[in-house]
Design an enzyme around this catalytic site. Structure first.
Site, PDB file in Angstrom:
ATOM      1  N   THR A  12      -6.426  10.081   8.784  1.00 62.99           N
ATOM      2  CA  THR A  12      -6.109   8.829   8.084  1.00 62.99           C
ATOM      3  C   THR A  12      -5.889   7.672   9.066  1.00 62.99           C
ATOM      4  O   THR A  12      -5.260   6.676   8.725  1.00 62.99           O
ATOM      5  CB  THR A  12      -4.838   8.993   7.213  1.00 62.99           C
ATOM      6  OG1 THR A  12      -3.777   9.456   8.056  1.00 62.99           O
ATOM      7  CG2 THR A  12      -5.055   9.948   6.054  1.00 62.99           C
ATOM      8  N   LYS A  50       0.842  -1.193   0.000  1.00 62.79           N
ATOM      9  CA  LYS A  50       0.000   0.000   0.000  1.00 62.79           C
ATOM     10  C   LYS A  50       0.883   1.252   0.000  1.00 62.79           C
ATOM     11  O   LYS A  50       1.967   1.242   0.569  1.00 62.79           O
ATOM     12  CB  LYS A  50      -0.897   0.005   1.245  1.00 62.79           C
ATOM     13  CG  LYS A  50      -1.821  -1.205   1.333  1.00 62.79           C
ATOM     14  CD  LYS A  50      -2.491  -1.298   2.702  1.00 62.79           C
ATOM     15  CE  LYS A  50      -1.491  -1.533   3.811  1.00 62.79           C
ATOM     16  NZ  LYS A  50      -2.102  -1.765   5.139  1.00 62.79           N
ATOM     17  N   GLY A  54      -6.440   4.370  10.681  1.00 64.37           N
ATOM     18  CA  GLY A  54      -7.171   3.149  10.330  1.00 64.37           C
ATOM     19  C   GLY A  54      -7.351   2.908   8.845  1.00 64.37           C
ATOM     20  O   GLY A  54      -8.135   2.043   8.442  1.00 64.37           O
ATOM     21  N   THR A  55      -6.584   3.617   8.013  1.00 62.34           N
ATOM     22  CA  THR A  55      -6.747   3.430   6.562  1.00 62.34           C
ATOM     23  C   THR A  55      -6.413   2.001   6.134  1.00 62.34           C
ATOM     24  O   THR A  55      -7.101   1.412   5.307  1.00 62.34           O
ATOM     25  CB  THR A  55      -5.870   4.421   5.763  1.00 62.34           C
ATOM     26  OG1 THR A  55      -4.546   4.384   6.305  1.00 62.34           O
ATOM     27  CG2 THR A  55      -6.419   5.826   5.819  1.00 62.34           C
ATOM     28  N   GLY A  56      -5.332   1.453   6.712  1.00 62.83           N
ATOM     29  CA  GLY A  56      -4.917   0.097   6.323  1.00 62.83           C
ATOM     30  C   GLY A  56      -5.938  -0.945   6.746  1.00 62.83           C
ATOM     31  O   GLY A  56      -6.255  -1.875   5.989  1.00 62.83           O
ATOM     32  N   CYS A  57      -6.471  -0.800   7.967  1.00 62.18           N
ATOM     33  CA  CYS A  57      -7.496  -1.743   8.459  1.00 62.18           C
ATOM     34  C   CYS A  57      -8.712  -1.692   7.541  1.00 62.18           C
ATOM     35  O   CYS A  57      -9.269  -2.732   7.159  1.00 62.18           O
ATOM     36  CB  CYS A  57      -7.933  -1.369   9.874  1.00 62.18           C
ATOM     37  SG  CYS A  57      -6.605  -1.339  11.070  1.00 62.18           S
TER      38      CYS A  57
END
Ligand SMILES: Nc1ncnc2c1ncn2[C@@H]1O[C@H](COP(=O)(O)OP(=O)(O)O)[C@@H](O)[C@H]1O
Ligand SMILES: Cc1ncc(COP(=O)(O)OP(=O)(O)O)c(N)n1
Length: 277
Positions: A210, A176, A212-215
């Site tokens: 931003t 990502k 928690g974007t990956g979760c």
């Protein structure tokens, strides 16, 4: 909804609600799948940072996995914060024991505020026990550097790191791009062990919100796979989902605020995600 697909998240609780289990469940709900959860740790966290981590013991994780595995039909699952080697081993055991497929491993290591969400000595367990079970592993750039042992500074080094990560046995990887250096775009790069690639680019949104974007991205991917969508289509939807969630911030908290999990449905997408060669 007669035939709603059931999914599982194995992750930590974020008291602030922007990341972890809470982000996963909101995303699953928005994308029309039924969410179950195995909690690995409780964190005391808000938009200003993390002040405590309370991991579950091994038995608590095993019992939760058994409760899910003996009653639910899990079509896809994701892992998030696993924190220590015991929990990683237990999660891997459960995935094998209950024969779960469509396994998304988000190798969560460090929160945006800098707190460590994975013990240093647990990286080996993650690489040796869990990645081999992954349908897709979704590291951010610093996590991909740890997993591959390589520095990523351009698309060539990113491809090299992706290949190293696949050597762990994972079927596919998405590196990502939130931590990339391009001020105009973020780029997520996908590589499958069969050689397929996909690069998804979207305008970088300049915002503090931003957390928690990956979760959220990996939860959206999990939901789309559970519904039977092809992998690349699921990735595209996940990228659109997170783009919408960041584009319409809720402006909650004084620090790194959460994204807006309702935005994808409430406001739609603006066709901002491009596929690049
Ligand atoms: N500022 C931003 N603008 C647009 N997309 C972003 C931004 N930050 C992260 N993303 C996207 O959010 C997703 C998660 O990325 P990233 O922040 O790298 O993960 P993590 O939260 O695990 O560190 C990716 O799809 C990435 O491209
Ligand atoms: C409980 C918990 N799990 C995961 C994270 C990290 O989430 P992520 O999506 O990588 O977001 P950032 O921390 O980078 O904003 C977390 N903070 N807490």
């Amino acid at each position: 909804m007669g035939n709603i697909k059931q999914v599982l998240t194995i992750a930590g609780s974020d008291s602030g609600g922007g990341a972890g289990i809470q982000a996963d469940i909101k995303t699953f709900q928005e994308l029309g799948v039924y969410s179950t959860s195995v909690i690995t740790a409780v964190t005391a966290q808000n938009t200003l940072g993390l002040t405590g981590i309370y991991p579950m013991d091994r038995t608590a994780v095993e019992k939760q996995l058994k409760a899910i595995g003996t009653d639910f039909q899990i079509s896809a699952l994701k892992t998030g914060m696993l924190f220590n080697a015991d929990i990683i081993e237990e999660a891997a055991r459960g995935i094998k024991k209950y024969g779960w497929q469509n396994v998304i491993v988000d190798p969560v290591m460090i929160a945006k505020g800098g707190a460590s969400l994975l013990q240093q000595e647990a990286v080996d367990a993650l690489m040796n026990c869990l990645l081999r079970l992954a349908t897709v592993v979704t590291p951010n750039i610093p996590e991909a550097e740890v997993l591959s042992g390589l520095e990523i500074h351009d698309s060539v080094s990113r491809l090299r790191a992706a290949k190293w990560i696949l050597a762990t046995g994972a079927e596919a990887v998405v590196i990502k791009g939130g931590h990339g250096t391009d001020t105009n775009f973020t780029e997520d790069f996908y590589l499958h062990r069969n050689g397929d690639t996909l690069t998804m680019r979207s305008p970088r949104i300049h915002t503090n919100h931003t957390h928690g974007t990956g979760c959220t991205f990996s939860a959206a991917l999990t939901a789309e796979l559970a519904k039977g969508n092809p992998l690349q289509k699921s990735l595209y939807t996940a990228k659109q989902f997170i783009q919408a969630a960041i584009s319409h911030p809720l402006n909650i908290g004084a620090g790194h605020g959460p994204t807006n999990h309702a935005a994808y449905h409430k406001f739609g997408t603006k066709e901002e995600v491009q596929l690049v060669q």
